[in-house]
Design a protein around this motif. Structure first.
Motif, mmCIF file in Angstrom:
data_model
loop_
_atom_site.group_PDB
_atom_site.id
_atom_site.type_symbol
_atom_site.label_atom_id
_atom_site.label_comp_id
_atom_site.label_asym_id
_atom_site.label_seq_id
_atom_site.Cartn_x
_atom_site.Cartn_y
_atom_site.Cartn_z
ATOM 1 N N THR A 211 -53.578 13.497 46.558
ATOM 2 C CA THR A 211 -53.316 12.099 46.255
ATOM 3 C C THR A 211 -51.921 11.699 46.731
ATOM 4 N N THR A 212 -50.955 12.543 46.430
ATOM 5 C CA THR A 212 -49.580 12.257 46.831
ATOM 6 C C THR A 212 -49.489 12.092 48.343
ATOM 7 N N PHE A 213 -50.136 12.999 49.063
ATOM 8 C CA PHE A 213 -50.019 12.988 50.520
ATOM 9 C C PHE A 213 -50.807 11.832 51.133
ATOM 10 N N VAL A 214 -52.072 11.724 50.771
ATOM 11 C CA VAL A 214 -52.921 10.764 51.464
ATOM 12 C C VAL A 214 -52.759 9.360 50.901
ATOM 13 N N HIS A 215 -52.777 9.246 49.598
ATOM 14 C CA HIS A 215 -52.790 7.902 49.014
ATOM 15 C C HIS A 215 -51.388 7.323 48.901
ATOM 16 N N ARG A 216 -50.438 8.149 48.475
ATOM 17 C CA ARG A 216 -49.082 7.636 48.303
ATOM 18 C C ARG A 216 -48.292 7.694 49.613
ATOM 19 N N GLY A 217 -48.854 8.417 50.588
ATOM 20 C CA GLY A 217 -48.194 8.454 51.895
ATOM 21 C C GLY A 217 -46.884 9.216 51.916
ATOM 22 N N ILE A 218 -46.772 10.229 51.087
ATOM 23 C CA ILE A 218 -45.527 10.996 51.032
ATOM 24 C C ILE A 218 -45.704 12.321 51.776
ATOM 25 N N GLY A 219 -44.706 12.694 52.579
ATOM 26 C CA GLY A 219 -44.722 13.992 53.254
ATOM 27 C C GLY A 219 -45.311 13.941 54.650
ATOM 28 N N ASP A 220 -45.000 14.978 55.428
ATOM 29 C CA ASP A 220 -45.504 15.069 56.793
ATOM 30 C C ASP A 220 -46.694 16.002 56.900
ATOM 31 N N VAL A 221 -46.784 16.955 55.980
ATOM 32 C CA VAL A 221 -47.874 17.920 56.059
ATOM 33 C C VAL A 221 -48.268 18.357 54.650
ATOM 34 N N LEU A 222 -49.570 18.486 54.453
ATOM 35 C CA LEU A 222 -50.093 18.962 53.183
ATOM 36 C C LEU A 222 -50.733 20.323 53.424
ATOM 37 N N ILE A 223 -50.320 21.321 52.659
ATOM 38 C CA ILE A 223 -50.988 22.624 52.752
ATOM 39 C C ILE A 223 -52.069 22.623 51.688
ATOM 40 N N THR A 224 -53.300 22.836 52.089
ATOM 41 C CA THR A 224 -54.358 22.751 51.085
ATOM 42 C C THR A 224 -55.568 23.581 51.478
ATOM 43 N N TRP A 225 -56.505 23.684 50.540
ATOM 44 C CA TRP A 225 -57.770 24.361 50.794
ATOM 45 C C TRP A 225 -58.445 23.724 52.011
ATOM 46 N N GLU A 226 -59.090 24.546 52.787
ATOM 47 C CA GLU A 226 -59.845 24.029 53.929
ATOM 48 C C GLU A 226 -60.879 23.006 53.468
ATOM 49 N N ASN A 227 -61.598 23.344 52.376
ATOM 50 C CA ASN A 227 -62.632 22.435 51.895
ATOM 51 C C ASN A 227 -62.032 21.118 51.422
ATOM 52 N N GLU A 228 -60.863 21.222 50.783
ATOM 53 C CA GLU A 228 -60.192 20.022 50.294
ATOM 54 C C GLU A 228 -59.721 19.155 51.463
ATOM 55 N N ALA A 229 -59.245 19.802 52.524
ATOM 56 C CA ALA A 229 -58.772 19.063 53.690
ATOM 57 C C ALA A 229 -59.915 18.274 54.331
ATOM 58 N N PHE A 230 -61.063 18.949 54.489
ATOM 59 C CA PHE A 230 -62.233 18.264 55.062
ATOM 60 C C PHE A 230 -62.645 17.085 54.188
ATOM 61 N N LEU A 231 -62.687 17.337 52.889
ATOM 62 C CA LEU A 231 -63.128 16.324 51.950
ATOM 63 C C LEU A 231 -62.171 15.127 51.951
ATOM 64 N N ALA A 232 -60.889 15.431 51.990
ATOM 65 C CA ALA A 232 -59.897 14.356 51.988
ATOM 66 C C ALA A 232 -60.058 13.499 53.239
ATOM 67 N N MET A 233 -60.355 14.161 54.373
ATOM 68 C CA MET A 233 -60.578 13.409 55.609
ATOM 69 C C MET A 233 -61.765 12.480 55.448
ATOM 70 N N GLU A 234 -62.838 13.016 54.871
ATOM 71 C CA GLU A 234 -64.061 12.230 54.719
ATOM 72 C C GLU A 234 -63.858 11.074 53.751
ATOM 73 N N LYS A 235 -63.254 11.405 52.596
ATOM 74 C CA LYS A 235 -63.240 10.436 51.513
ATOM 75 C C LYS A 235 -62.079 9.469 51.592
ATOM 76 N N LEU A 236 -60.963 9.938 52.070
ATOM 77 C CA LEU A 236 -59.754 9.140 51.960
ATOM 78 C C LEU A 236 -59.157 8.762 53.294
ATOM 79 N N GLY A 237 -59.038 9.786 54.131
ATOM 80 C CA GLY A 237 -58.256 9.610 55.341
ATOM 81 C C GLY A 237 -58.866 8.594 56.277
ATOM 82 N N LYS A 238 -60.135 8.752 56.576
ATOM 83 C CA LYS A 238 -60.832 7.897 57.538
ATOM 84 C C LYS A 238 -59.920 7.509 58.693
ATOM 85 N N GLY A 239 -59.536 8.504 59.441
ATOM 86 C CA GLY A 239 -58.739 8.226 60.635
ATOM 87 C C GLY A 239 -57.241 8.182 60.424
ATOM 88 N N SER A 240 -56.783 8.486 59.229
ATOM 89 C CA SER A 240 -55.336 8.435 59.038
ATOM 90 C C SER A 240 -54.717 9.834 58.978
#
Lengths: 345, 280, 293
Positions: A211-240
């Motif tokens: 949430t902090t990384f994608v929604h609040r836009g804080i930081g340059d890189v998020l270290i996270t679970w592979e599954n979480e990264a994919f999910l975040a791309m699908e659900k939140l990132g949509k090209g960001s």
């Protein structure tokens, strides 16, 4: 639209009414009469997987045995969840982020000592690894762990004290540094210290960090679970945001087991065991793969191989001598993680 | 002078109500709190001391006490102005603002946390204007201060308001007639009246801020040594299965709260004395 | 005692005596500072809740509220408040009766103890019950053996809520009843009324607005408590999640609109509380004033 709104108002009204009139009876009693009820206590990023898996398993179980089963979920940081089970949260099964937390429950006598040998593959039906999530176009050109310690990079990762995923992150970075410094522990410590100096926010769980990384836009890189990264791309990132795969990462093994004391008390051992075993079936493995966990069944793994990038993976047993040792050295009070934040550390 | 356990009264129900009060208080609060002390007693004095003076814990005390102190001070300064404006001036929307002061009482802290974060994060409504000035609110110690100011405001305004309403304008007029300028009148005549209540409001806001958890965890960023508050540290210890550590810190906080409460009650007694002396 | 008009009717605006007010410029400045402060700290977060909740339109907003888990959490929260508030009501009345109407040794200590939850961190209030009723707590093993669920179930959530909210009603009533003194009750008793009758006919009408005021505050806090309940709830979806906890869960599921939608329910509740409270407070002041006259 009008009709549904009225419906909602009506339903909320009904709930209000129900509260004032009927009940001082705990919900569980009402729910627990006819059907078997399982409580699955899990860590943060598995919400979506188990939401689907529970429905599929309930159907399978009904077809097989003719009895209905309801599976309830509780999610949170792995440490918090294990603590709750130890304190008496009556979980029939636990599906946590790492073996150490289940060991802790086992040490309190709730789970058999040899739990990890009860199911195949160290009781891990699926595995995962840690990857990077960066902003679209990778403006800071982050390729590997060594980029994370550069002075102008802000790294987002949760707190290893409370989050299982964060402990995997930390160990992956440590393992990378060890490998590139010929096993020099002091160098590894320095590397990890510099990395955490670049962390502006330590959330308590993997979800908070995303949430902090994608929604609040804080930081340059998020270290996270592979599954979480994919999910975040699908659900939140949509090209960001986009995923960056480092040259080396760690093999994350999130284990599952039944809580012996609880299933014996509830009389749910059979269904609980079937529930976990179903994770190992082709059906369960496909679901895991769909939610971006790496399946362990060879056939399914092959089928979904294109989804998962090939990464050089180190293991906790190989590099750190297992979870008990890693926990003591790094995450216990006064361990290497605490020392990072000591003045002059 | 002999000690009287209870003064005579013809009113009934003393035994019943006091008995019930004590029983309820014991079951709900005192016995469980006693359990906390009991659990801490499992530590030796040395272990206890080492736990509660650990560098990370000290940093958390500094933040919790420091931020609460700043927030309470901000609240006393601005809360006094708000109370003054609400009591002395008439303007459209005054009643709405007056009612709004209690929002932090009524709004769940978790909601306050996520909405303050939304407003003050660098992408938020206010945060975006602070960003170019290089002021970081959310995920920085300042965010903790902002959240604590939010929850503490009503304590100051609500303790000040009734006393301000009671300040008799004739006293001010008298001061003016005697040749005092307006600032002098405020400084010499009104402020001395307000000291005890200002302090009470300050202590209340401070005590409330010290224990706050719900809103802070969303806005602070929870960095060890930097933005980790004491209640969060307790939760963290708990999640690491370190019960003794968590309870040891809890005991320290509990003693601090209790001291503050006693101070507040003394202050209230003091201001009560002054008021009965001056008022009627 | 000097004669005074009812509080609040004295207005600088109607009586611009220069000696007792500030120059216009300063007045505007002060009012401006006060409003800016209120806007930054109170209005902005309030508006943010609704702005975020409706950011994807009303349909999404309604969908979030219609969700089964949301309704279950609403149910639990209302039920918790429905148990905790009446309990604290009885406590508040009993405590204030004994403290306000009688003089006894240790009274101020008792008053301080009643204030404890105001100052104790909600986290501590959660922890103490875990230490007591948890599986490794003092009563845990016995409870487990007898199949009694307290923590991670409704009773624990109610307990933690009761702890956090018990001072509210007592705190409102004690000063009020103290100010009212005991003459009226003594008169009623000497005229032959029973104890209960005296309480119901004499005391209760005198304190009703103060009582309402306390109940409203207590209720708002009971429905909104987060820290204490979070420690003790177990976070089981649809079972032990109260509304504030559900907000956190939705927030952590990337469902920001949902989180703020549910948060807006709590916010609306808070606003209703404020309106009722302002009204009760107004009546309450009259009550207090009636005594002082």
């Amino acid at each position: 639209m009008q009709g549904t709104e009225v419906g909602t108002v009506y339903r909320i009204g009904l709930v209000l009414l129900a509260c004032t009139t009927t009940n001082l009876i705990p919900l569980s009693r009402v729910m627990g009469q006819e059907r078997a009820v399982l409580l699955n206590v899990s860590y943060d990023p598995t919400r979506e997987l188990y939401q689907d898996f529970n429905a599929v398993f309930a159907e399978h179980w009904a077809n097989q045995t003719g009895t209905a089963v309801t599976i309830r979920q509780s999610h949170g940081g792995a440490g918090k969840q294990a603590r709750a089970v130890i304190d008496g949260l009556e979980a029939d099964v636990v599906t946590l982020a790492l073996a150490y937390d289940i060991d802790e429950i086992s040490r309190r006598g709730l789970i058999d000592k040899h739990w990890q040998t009860r199911l195949p593959n160290n009781s891990c039906p699926y595995t995962s690894t840690m990857v990077f999530l960066v902003r679209k176009g990778n403006p800071k050109a982050i390729k590997d762990w060594s980029d994370l310690i550069k002075p102008d990079i802000w790294v987002i990762t949760p707190n290893p004290k409370t989050s299982g995923g964060a402990r995997w992150n930390y160990l992956a970075a440590w393992g990378y540094a060890l490998k590139h410094n010929h096993g020099d522990e002091a160098k590894a410590r320095e590397f990890v210290t510099r990395l955490y100096k670049n962390v502006p926010v330590l959330d308590s769980g993997a979800r908070g960090s995303t949430t902090t990384f994608v929604h609040r836009g804080i930081g340059d890189v998020l270290i996270t679970w592979e599954n979480e990264a994919f999910l975040a791309m699908e659900k939140l990132g949509k090209g960001s945001v986009e995923i960056v795969v480092p040259s080396l990462s760690i093999l994350c093994e999130p284990p599952v087991t039944v809580v012996d004391k609880v299933v014996d008390k509830h009389g749910t051992r059979k269904v609980a065991t079937a529930y976990l075993e179903y994770l190992y079936t082709e059906q369960g493995q496909r679901l895991a793969a769909m939610y971006h966990y790496r399946p362990t069944m060879a056939a399914v793994a092959e089928e979904y191989a294109h989804k998962f990038p090939e990464i050089d993976l180190l293991t906790i047993d190989g590099v750190f001598g297992g979870w008990q040792q890693a926990q003591q050295a790094h995450f216990a009070d006064g361990g290497t993680f605490d020392q990072i934040y000591r003045p002059g550390g | 002078m002999n000690i009287v356990l209870k003064q005579r009264s013809i009113l009934p129900g003393f035994g019943l109500t006091l008995g019930f009060t004590l029983a309820y208080l014991s079951v709900i609060a005192l016995i469980p709190l006693f359990g906390l002390f009991l659990r801490t007693a499992e530590l030796t004095w040395g272990q206890f001391w080492a736990t509660v003076t650990d560098a990370r814990v000290l940093a958390a005390y500094r933040l919790s006490f420091g931020a609460s102190l700043i927030a309470a001070t901000v609240n006393v300064l601005f809360g006094a102005i708000v109370a003054w404006v609400l009591v002395r001036y008439r303007f459209p929307g005054r009643r709405v603002v007056d009612a709004l002061i209690d929002l932090p009482f009524a709004l769940p802290t978790a909601v306050a946390g996520i909405s303050l974060t939304a407003v003050y994060a660098h992408t938020g409504w206010i945060g975006q204007y602070l960003q170019p000035l290089n002021i970081k609110v959310a995920f920085a110690p300042l965010g903790v201060v902002v959240a604590l100011t939010f929850i503490g405001l009503p304590f100051v305004v609500r303790t000040l308001q009734p006393v301000l309403e009671d300040v008799d304008p004739e006293v001010e007029e008298a001061a003016a007639n005697l040749g005092a300028s307006r600032p002098q009148a405020i400084w010499r005549v009104i402020l001395p009246e307000l000291w005890p209540v200002l302090l009470t409001g300050f202590a209340l806001a401070f005590a409330r801020a010290l224990g706050e958890y719900g809103s802070i965890v969303f806005i602070s960023g929870n960095m060890p040594m930097r933005t980790e508050i004491v209640p969060l540290l307790m939760v963290m210890k708990l999640e690491q299965f370190d019960y003794a550590g968590a309870t040891a810190i809890a005991v320290v906080m509990l003693l601090a709260s209790f001291t503050l409460l006693l101070a507040i009650n003394l202050l209230q007694w003091w201001s009560g004395q002054r008021h009965s002396g001056l008022g009627s | 005692m000097f004669q005074r008009k009812s509080p609040g009717t004295w207005q600088t605006a109607n009586r611009p005596v220069l000696a007792t007010t500030e120059p216009t410029l300063i007045r505007y400045l002060l009012a401006g500072v006060a409003m800016l402060f209120v806007t930054l700290f109170l209005l902005a977060p309030l508006a943010a809740v609704f702005a975020q909740a409706f950011s994807e339109g009303i349909a999404v907003y309604w969908a979030a509220l219609r969700d089964a888990d949301t309704l279950a959490s609403l149910h639990l929260t209302l039920m918790t408040a429905a148990i905790a508030v009446p309990l604290n009501l009885v406590f508040g009345v009993a405590a204030s009766w004994s403290i306000a109407k009688f003089e006894f040794l240790g009274k101020s200590l008792l008053t301080t103890l009643i204030d404890l939850p105001f100052a104790v961190s909600p986290v501590i209030s959660g922890i103490i019950y875990v230490l007591f009723f948890g599986l490794h707590g003092y009563l845990g093993p016995w409870l487990a053996a007898h199949n009694i669920e307290i923590i991670f179930a409704v009773p624990g959530i109610v307990l933690a809520t009761v702890f956090v909210t018990f001072p509210f009603i007592a705190r409102e009533l004690i000063p009020l009843m103290q100010a009212q003194g005991t003459e009226e009750e003594e008169a009623a008793l000497s005229l032959g009324a029973g104890g209960w009758q005296t309480f119901l006919r004499v005391t209760l009408p005198n304190i009703k607005w103060g009582l309402l005021y306390g109940v409203i505050l207590c209720n708002a806090r009971a429905m909104g408590e987060f820290g204490a309940v979070s420690v003790i709830s177990g976070h089981i979806r649809g079972l032990t999640n109260t509304v504030p906890l559900h907000v956190e869960i939705l927030y952590n599921e990337y469902n920001f609109v949902g989180a703020f939608a549910v948060a807006s329910l709590l916010t609306i509740l808070a606003l209703i509380t404020l309106v009722v409270k302002s009204f009760a407070e107004w009546k309450f002041k009259q009550e207090l004033h009636a005594i002082r006259m």
